[in-house]
Design an enzyme around this catalytic site. Structure first.
Site, PDB file in Angstrom:
ATOM      1  N   TYR A   1      19.812  61.634  91.188  1.00 52.95           N
ATOM      2  CA  TYR A   1      18.934  60.510  90.861  1.00 52.95           C
ATOM      3  C   TYR A   1      17.717  60.475  91.780  1.00 52.95           C
ATOM      4  O   TYR A   1      16.583  60.309  91.308  1.00 52.95           O
ATOM      5  CB  TYR A   1      19.722  59.203  90.952  1.00 52.95           C
ATOM      6  CG  TYR A   1      18.993  58.012  90.398  1.00 52.95           C
ATOM      7  CD1 TYR A   1      18.786  57.871  89.027  1.00 52.95           C
ATOM      8  CD2 TYR A   1      18.498  57.018  91.236  1.00 52.95           C
ATOM      9  CE1 TYR A   1      18.111  56.780  88.507  1.00 52.95           C
ATOM     10  CE2 TYR A   1      17.824  55.913  90.727  1.00 52.95           C
ATOM     11  CZ  TYR A   1      17.629  55.799  89.365  1.00 52.95           C
ATOM     12  OH  TYR A   1      16.952  54.720  88.844  1.00 52.95           O
ATOM     13  N   LYS A  22      13.761  60.954  90.707  1.00 47.91           N
ATOM     14  CA  LYS A  22      12.773  59.906  90.926  1.00 47.91           C
ATOM     15  C   LYS A  22      11.664  60.355  91.879  1.00 47.91           C
ATOM     16  O   LYS A  22      10.521  59.890  91.769  1.00 47.91           O
ATOM     17  CB  LYS A  22      13.465  58.641  91.417  1.00 47.91           C
ATOM     18  CG  LYS A  22      14.331  57.979  90.343  1.00 47.91           C
ATOM     19  CD  LYS A  22      13.520  57.629  89.099  1.00 47.91           C
ATOM     20  CE  LYS A  22      14.319  56.833  88.093  1.00 47.91           C
ATOM     21  NZ  LYS A  22      13.524  56.491  86.889  1.00 47.91           N
TER      22      LYS A  22
END
Length: 258
Positions: free
Chosen positions: A156, A160
């Site tokens: 994640y 990002k």
């Protein structure tokens, strides 16, 4: 109120995406709504809510990781509502998994949505905007996890962080077409995704709620709301943001100073 143009929001069925759609409709945009097929009923309900406010709405289901579906989404938005002036690439998937437990498939699945999907949204929105010839706004969703690393968030965080890079390059390439490209980086915002974050992190740290414990340490000691994120997106989509591009804006209660 005359329309300010047409905005397309991905991941619009709930949470931050839903709040953005309602805010932009309130600002005067006609709105196209995207999410996966399983959320079609939520999109239909949101469309009716927006139309009740006097704005046009159209929803199109689709998987942003599949290029043909993203291309169709952009084209259908323009054909149904007249143009595509603002793209909000909000859709993302979440994963909590420590590095030593992560498989290649885990990494690839998350990046297919959070990086490839966002890139495809940028690409096909820009193609539509360039063809229209009057510029536009492209806005992507990164996260506080795109600013600093968190245990259990390898895939994640990597995704990002990548959003910020894609945003900066797209801004450099698309400025000549009067298209601005920026991103928003939410912190702990009350959504279903935040509940999933809390599930992993509270077990890791032995807390009843990791999110609530963390929020008490912030200068603004609370969770944020989807509507507060939508207010930031509203500004980035506005005429007032016409000389801003390539930037990532944090909205996190002071949990991290960029």
């Amino acid at each position: 109120m005359a329309s300010k143009g047409v905005a397309l929001i991905t991941g619009a069925a709930q949470g931050i995406g839903r709040a953005i759609a309602l805010r932009l409709a309130g600002d005067g945009f006609n709105v196209a709504l995207n999410d996966v097929k399983s959320k079609a009923s939520l999109l239909q309900s949101l469309s009716k809510e927006i139309e009740a406010k006097g704005r046009k709405a159209h929803f199109v289901t689709g998987d942003i990781s599949v290029e043909d579906q993203v291309k169709q989404m952009a084209g259908e938005t323009a054909s149904s509502l007249g143009s595509l002036d603002v793209m909000v690439a909000n859709a993302a998937m979440y994963q909590f998994k420590p590095l030593l437990e992560m498989s290649v498939q885990d990494m690839d699945q998350l990046h297919s949505v959070n990086v490839r999907g966002l890139m495809l949204c940028y690409k096909h929105a820009a193609t539509q905007m360039i063809g229209q010839g009057h510029g536009g706004r492209i806005i992507g969703a990164t996260s506080v996890a795109g600013r600093q690393g968190f245990v259990g968030h390898t895939a994640y965080c990597a995704a990002k962080y990548a959003v910020r890079g894609v945003t900066q390059v797209a801004a450099a390439e698309l400025g000549k077409h009067d298209i601005t490209v920026n991103a928003y980086a939410p912190g702990l915002i009350t959504t279903e995704m935040l509940d999933a974050v809390d599930t992993g992190m509270k077990d890791l740290h032995g807390l009843s709620s990791w999110v609530d414990a963390a929020a008490t340490t912030f200068p603004i000691a609370r969770r944020g709301t989807p509507e507060e994120v939508a207010s930031l997106v509203s500004f980035l989509a506005s005429r007032d943001a016409g000389y801003i591009t390539g930037q990532t804006y944090d909205i996190n209660g002071g949990s991290y100073y960029g």
